[in-house]
Write a protein that holds these residues in place. Structure first.
Motif, PDB file in Angstrom:
ATOM      1  N   PHE A 105       1.559  -0.043 -19.251  1.00 10.52           N
ATOM      2  CA  PHE A 105       0.434   0.208 -20.154  1.00 10.52           C
ATOM      3  C   PHE A 105      -0.766  -0.660 -19.798  1.00 10.52           C
ATOM      4  O   PHE A 105      -1.447  -1.196 -20.665  1.00 10.52           O
ATOM      5  CB  PHE A 105       0.866  -0.023 -21.607  1.00 10.52           C
ATOM      6  N   GLU A 106      -1.011  -0.771 -18.512  1.00 10.64           N
ATOM      7  CA  GLU A 106      -2.162  -1.499 -17.995  1.00 10.64           C
ATOM      8  C   GLU A 106      -2.874  -0.619 -16.972  1.00 10.64           C
ATOM      9  O   GLU A 106      -2.248   0.234 -16.331  1.00 10.64           O
ATOM     10  CB  GLU A 106      -1.719  -2.805 -17.325  1.00 10.64           C
ATOM     11  N   PRO A 107      -4.179  -0.803 -16.794  1.00  9.44           N
ATOM     12  CA  PRO A 107      -4.890  -0.015 -15.777  1.00  9.44           C
ATOM     13  C   PRO A 107      -4.519  -0.458 -14.366  1.00  9.44           C
ATOM     14  O   PRO A 107      -4.431  -1.648 -14.078  1.00  9.44           O
ATOM     15  CB  PRO A 107      -6.362  -0.299 -16.082  1.00  9.44           C
ATOM     16  N   TRP A 108      -4.286   0.517 -13.503  1.00 12.41           N
ATOM     17  CA  TRP A 108      -4.021   0.275 -12.085  1.00 12.41           C
ATOM     18  C   TRP A 108      -5.301   0.556 -11.290  1.00 12.41           C
ATOM     19  O   TRP A 108      -6.153   1.343 -11.710  1.00 12.41           O
ATOM     20  CB  TRP A 108      -2.898   1.173 -11.583  1.00 12.41           C
ATOM     21  N   PHE A 109      -5.398  -0.067 -10.146  1.00 13.89           N
ATOM     22  CA  PHE A 109      -6.559   0.085  -9.262  1.00 13.89           C
ATOM     23  C   PHE A 109      -6.280   1.190  -8.248  1.00 13.89           C
ATOM     24  O   PHE A 109      -5.234   1.200  -7.595  1.00 13.89           O
ATOM     25  CB  PHE A 109      -6.830  -1.236  -8.542  1.00 13.89           C
ATOM     26  N   LEU A 110      -7.218   2.141  -8.144  1.00 13.80           N
ATOM     27  CA  LEU A 110      -7.093   3.187  -7.127  1.00 13.80           C
ATOM     28  C   LEU A 110      -7.509   2.603  -5.781  1.00 13.80           C
ATOM     29  O   LEU A 110      -8.689   2.348  -5.538  1.00 13.80           O
ATOM     30  CB  LEU A 110      -7.965   4.388  -7.470  1.00 13.80           C
ATOM     31  N   GLU A 111      -6.535   2.401  -4.924  1.00 14.10           N
ATOM     32  CA  GLU A 111      -6.810   1.809  -3.611  1.00 14.10           C
ATOM     33  C   GLU A 111      -7.424   2.809  -2.651  1.00 14.10           C
ATOM     34  O   GLU A 111      -8.388   2.530  -1.950  1.00 14.10           O
ATOM     35  CB  GLU A 111      -5.508   1.245  -3.036  1.00 14.10           C
ATOM     36  N   ARG A 112      -6.850   4.021  -2.625  1.00 10.22           N
ATOM     37  CA  ARG A 112      -7.423   5.043  -1.743  1.00 10.22           C
ATOM     38  C   ARG A 112      -6.846   6.412  -2.087  1.00 10.22           C
ATOM     39  O   ARG A 112      -5.809   6.536  -2.744  1.00 10.22           O
ATOM     40  CB  ARG A 112      -7.154   4.732  -0.272  1.00 10.22           C
ATOM     41  N   LYS A 113      -7.542   7.442  -1.600  1.00 18.52           N
ATOM     42  CA  LYS A 113      -7.064   8.820  -1.689  1.00 18.52           C
ATOM     43  C   LYS A 113      -6.595   9.252  -0.305  1.00 18.52           C
ATOM     44  O   LYS A 113      -7.085   8.760   0.709  1.00 18.52           O
ATOM     45  CB  LYS A 113      -8.184   9.743  -2.176  1.00 18.52           C
ATOM     46  N   LEU A 114      -5.655  10.195  -0.302  1.00 20.74           N
ATOM     47  CA  LEU A 114      -5.102  10.695   0.944  1.00 20.74           C
ATOM     48  C   LEU A 114      -5.264  12.208   0.977  1.00 20.74           C
ATOM     49  O   LEU A 114      -4.973  12.888  -0.008  1.00 20.74           O
ATOM     50  CB  LEU A 114      -3.615  10.343   1.055  1.00 20.74           C
ATOM     51  N   GLN A 115      -5.716  12.741   2.081  1.00 24.59           N
ATOM     52  CA  GLN A 115      -5.849  14.189   2.184  1.00 24.59           C
ATOM     53  C   GLN A 115      -5.769  14.634   3.635  1.00 24.59           C
ATOM     54  O   GLN A 115      -6.486  14.136   4.498  1.00 24.59           O
ATOM     55  CB  GLN A 115      -7.164  14.659   1.564  1.00 24.59           C
ATOM     56  N   THR A 116      -4.828  15.558   3.904  1.00 19.27           N
ATOM     57  CA  THR A 116      -4.701  16.203   5.208  1.00 19.27           C
ATOM     58  C   THR A 116      -4.605  17.699   4.972  1.00 19.27           C
ATOM     59  O   THR A 116      -4.729  18.182   3.844  1.00 19.27           O
ATOM     60  CB  THR A 116      -3.444  15.703   5.961  1.00 19.27           C
ATOM     61  N   ARG A 117      -4.317  18.435   6.037  1.00 20.04           N
ATOM     62  CA  ARG A 117      -4.192  19.885   5.900  1.00 20.04           C
ATOM     63  C   ARG A 117      -2.992  20.262   5.027  1.00 20.04           C
ATOM     64  O   ARG A 117      -3.016  21.285   4.338  1.00 20.04           O
ATOM     65  CB  ARG A 117      -4.037  20.517   7.287  1.00 20.04           C
ATOM     66  N   ASP A 118      -1.937  19.431   5.037  1.00 23.53           N
ATOM     67  CA  ASP A 118      -0.697  19.790   4.347  1.00 23.53           C
ATOM     68  C   ASP A 118      -0.299  18.847   3.218  1.00 23.53           C
ATOM     69  O   ASP A 118       0.705  19.084   2.545  1.00 23.53           O
ATOM     70  CB  ASP A 118       0.462  19.843   5.354  1.00 23.53           C
ATOM     71  N   GLN A 119      -1.072  17.767   3.001  1.00 24.35           N
ATOM     72  CA  GLN A 119      -0.721  16.800   1.971  1.00 24.35           C
ATOM     73  C   GLN A 119      -1.972  16.296   1.267  1.00 24.35           C
ATOM     74  O   GLN A 119      -3.054  16.246   1.854  1.00 24.35           O
ATOM     75  CB  GLN A 119       0.014  15.593   2.569  1.00 24.35           C
ATOM     76  N   VAL A 120      -1.770  15.900   0.017  1.00 22.14           N
ATOM     77  CA  VAL A 120      -2.844  15.270  -0.733  1.00 22.14           C
ATOM     78  C   VAL A 120      -2.205  14.207  -1.614  1.00 22.14           C
ATOM     79  O   VAL A 120      -1.079  14.378  -2.104  1.00 22.14           O
ATOM     80  CB  VAL A 120      -3.624  16.321  -1.555  1.00 22.14           C
ATOM     81  N   GLY A 121      -2.884  13.063  -1.773  1.00 23.79           N
ATOM     82  CA  GLY A 121      -2.229  12.002  -2.531  1.00 23.79           C
ATOM     83  C   GLY A 121      -3.156  10.865  -2.920  1.00 23.79           C
ATOM     84  O   GLY A 121      -4.362  10.869  -2.650  1.00 23.79           O
ATOM     85  N   LEU A 122      -2.533   9.871  -3.582  1.00 23.22           N
ATOM     86  CA  LEU A 122      -3.220   8.685  -4.084  1.00 23.22           C
ATOM     87  C   LEU A 122      -2.367   7.461  -3.789  1.00 23.22           C
ATOM     88  O   LEU A 122      -1.136   7.536  -3.775  1.00 23.22           O
ATOM     89  CB  LEU A 122      -3.414   8.752  -5.599  1.00 23.22           C
ATOM     90  N   VAL A 123      -3.033   6.333  -3.615  1.00 23.47           N
ATOM     91  CA  VAL A 123      -2.345   5.039  -3.587  1.00 23.47           C
ATOM     92  C   VAL A 123      -2.991   4.161  -4.650  1.00 23.47           C
ATOM     93  O   VAL A 123      -4.208   3.923  -4.624  1.00 23.47           O
ATOM     94  CB  VAL A 123      -2.447   4.364  -2.211  1.00 23.47           C
ATOM     95  N   MET A 124      -2.179   3.703  -5.610  1.00 20.86           N
ATOM     96  CA  MET A 124      -2.646   2.813  -6.668  1.00 20.86           C
ATOM     97  C   MET A 124      -1.991   1.447  -6.519  1.00 20.86           C
ATOM     98  O   MET A 124      -0.912   1.320  -5.932  1.00 20.86           O
ATOM     99  CB  MET A 124      -2.339   3.398  -8.044  1.00 20.86           C
ATOM    100  N   GLN A 125      -2.642   0.433  -7.062  1.00 25.14           N
ATOM    101  CA  GLN A 125      -2.150  -0.939  -6.883  1.00 25.14           C
ATOM    102  C   GLN A 125      -2.268  -1.717  -8.191  1.00 25.14           C
ATOM    103  O   GLN A 125      -3.195  -1.521  -8.974  1.00 25.14           O
ATOM    104  CB  GLN A 125      -2.960  -1.640  -5.792  1.00 25.14           C
ATOM    105  N   TYR A 126      -1.292  -2.596  -8.380  1.00 23.61           N
ATOM    106  CA  TYR A 126      -1.315  -3.502  -9.520  1.00 23.61           C
ATOM    107  C   TYR A 126      -0.838  -4.868  -9.050  1.00 23.61           C
ATOM    108  O   TYR A 126       0.139  -4.970  -8.315  1.00 23.61           O
ATOM    109  CB  TYR A 126      -0.411  -2.998 -10.649  1.00 23.61           C
ATOM    110  N   ILE A 127      -1.530  -5.928  -9.469  1.00 24.70           N
ATOM    111  CA  ILE A 127      -1.139  -7.297  -9.124  1.00 24.70           C
ATOM    112  C   ILE A 127      -0.695  -7.998 -10.392  1.00 24.70           C
ATOM    113  O   ILE A 127      -1.460  -8.102 -11.360  1.00 24.70           O
ATOM    114  CB  ILE A 127      -2.288  -8.060  -8.448  1.00 24.70           C
TER     115      ILE A 127
END
Length: 339
Positions: A105-127
């Motif tokens: 129940f805390e906000p996470w940081f969006l580190e980056r987005k991922l996108q290719t022809r066959d995949q799409v995604g997110l990487v989030m981070q919490y310290i």
């Protein structure tokens, strides 16, 4: 493949969409899966996980629907590890990483987005800092969410700490394959490739015993209708299962009415299953105005068995300093009526 961004009530969310219109929505509050929309036998898309209708309800109710649980999922008896005193937030015990703060129940940081022809995604981070909730070590946790064109949705959690500490993350999504929770999960069919389960005492704490599922209501080694089986278990399912090592999916969940099916494969050694039996709350509004009712969803949480630090046969959740540890689970969605 695309990512659609939303912002409402101070929360950012991201919808991953594949080329077949299947989509998954993740919000930065708790690195939480709020929706997974797949098609039924007639081609109609609906949400197959429990989710609040309004983002503010995730903050208000703190109900773990779809949330990332860390540092440690489940209970730690007496809230102690070695000489460390962990936060007591479940009576005198420690639950789901504690609540000072609670990572789910805390906000996470969006580190980056991922996108290719066959995949799409997110990487989030919490310290999480040294000493929070009593845990040693400042730990960086990353959560990677990837959707591909085959209908596979993969969640990968990685933790790295500057001191030896504990790490046992999971995702707390409740599934309901009827779509938008129009029916309880009683008629859905569950298969778990597990020969042993973790027995609980009257306080729902693990006893340390791992009975065989044979001749018990915990035997889901063959496809089993959930409702009648769960009715044999006092209080319903809230138990851990020791997953067998197999090249095939370890878990299958199927709704024959809608045709929707999800299989699960993970490198975690166990699965905690909750049938949400007797879980009722009229304050909640889920999936289009529905209140929370008993057995409205079923959670499938890959992890090391809860309270592993007190039961060596459960496996270790201790991680060394400066060595990243990764858990990955792949969910594959399909429809049995597709030609």
């Amino acid at each position: 493949m695309k990512i659609i961004e939303h912002q409402a009530e101070g929360i950012n969310s991201y919808t991953l969409v594949n080329n077949h219109h299947m989509n998954v929505t993740i919000m930065d509050w708790g690195a939480t899966v709020t929706a997974i929309k797949t098609h039924d036998k007639d081609g109609n898309f609906a949400n197959v996980v429990l989710g609040f209708d309004h983002y503010k309800d995730y903050i208000t109710h703190r109900a773990f629907f779809g949330a990332t649980i860390a540092r440690v999922a489940g209970v730690i008896k007496n809230a102690k590890w070695r000489h460390y005193e962990l936060t007591q937030n479940f009576g005198k015990h420690h639950l789901n990483g504690g609540n000072m703060p609670q990572i789910a129940f805390e906000p996470w940081f969006l580190e980056r987005k991922l996108q290719t022809r066959d995949q799409v995604g997110l990487v989030m981070q919490y310290i999480t800092l040294d000493g929070e909730n009593g845990y040693p070590g400042t730990m960086t946790i990353t959560a990677e969410f990837i959707l591909d064109n085959s209908g596979k949705f993969t969640i990968t959690y990685t933790g790295k700490s500057d001191k030896p500490t504990l790490f046992n993350p999971t995702n707390h999504t409740y599934f309901n394959l009827s779509g938008d929770a129009v029916e309880p999960i009683d008629h859905e069919i569950l298969k778990i490739n597990a020969d042993e389960y973790a027995a609980l005492n009257k306080h729902n704490l693990p006893t340390g015993k791992l009975p065989w599922v044979t001749d018990s209501p915990f035997d889901f080694r063959e496809p089993t209708t959930i409702g009648p089986q769960v009715a044999k278990i006092k209080g319903g399912l809230r138990h851990g299962f020791v997953l067998n090592k197999t090249p095939h999916p370890q878990v299958e969940l199927l709704d024959r009415v809608s045709g929707r099916k999800v299989t699960l494969r993970t490198n975690a050694p166990a699965l905690v299953v909750s049938s949400a039996t007797n879980y009722r709350d009229d304050r909640y509004r889920l999936n289009g105005g529905k209140p929370m009712r008993s057995q409205l969803g079923i959670s499938l949480q890959p992890q090391v068995l809860p309270d592993a630090i007190h039961h060596k046969e459960f496996g270790s959740i201790i991680i060394p300093a400066d060595v990243p540890v990764t858990y990955q689970t792949a969910y594959r969605f399909s429809n049995i009526y597709d030609v």
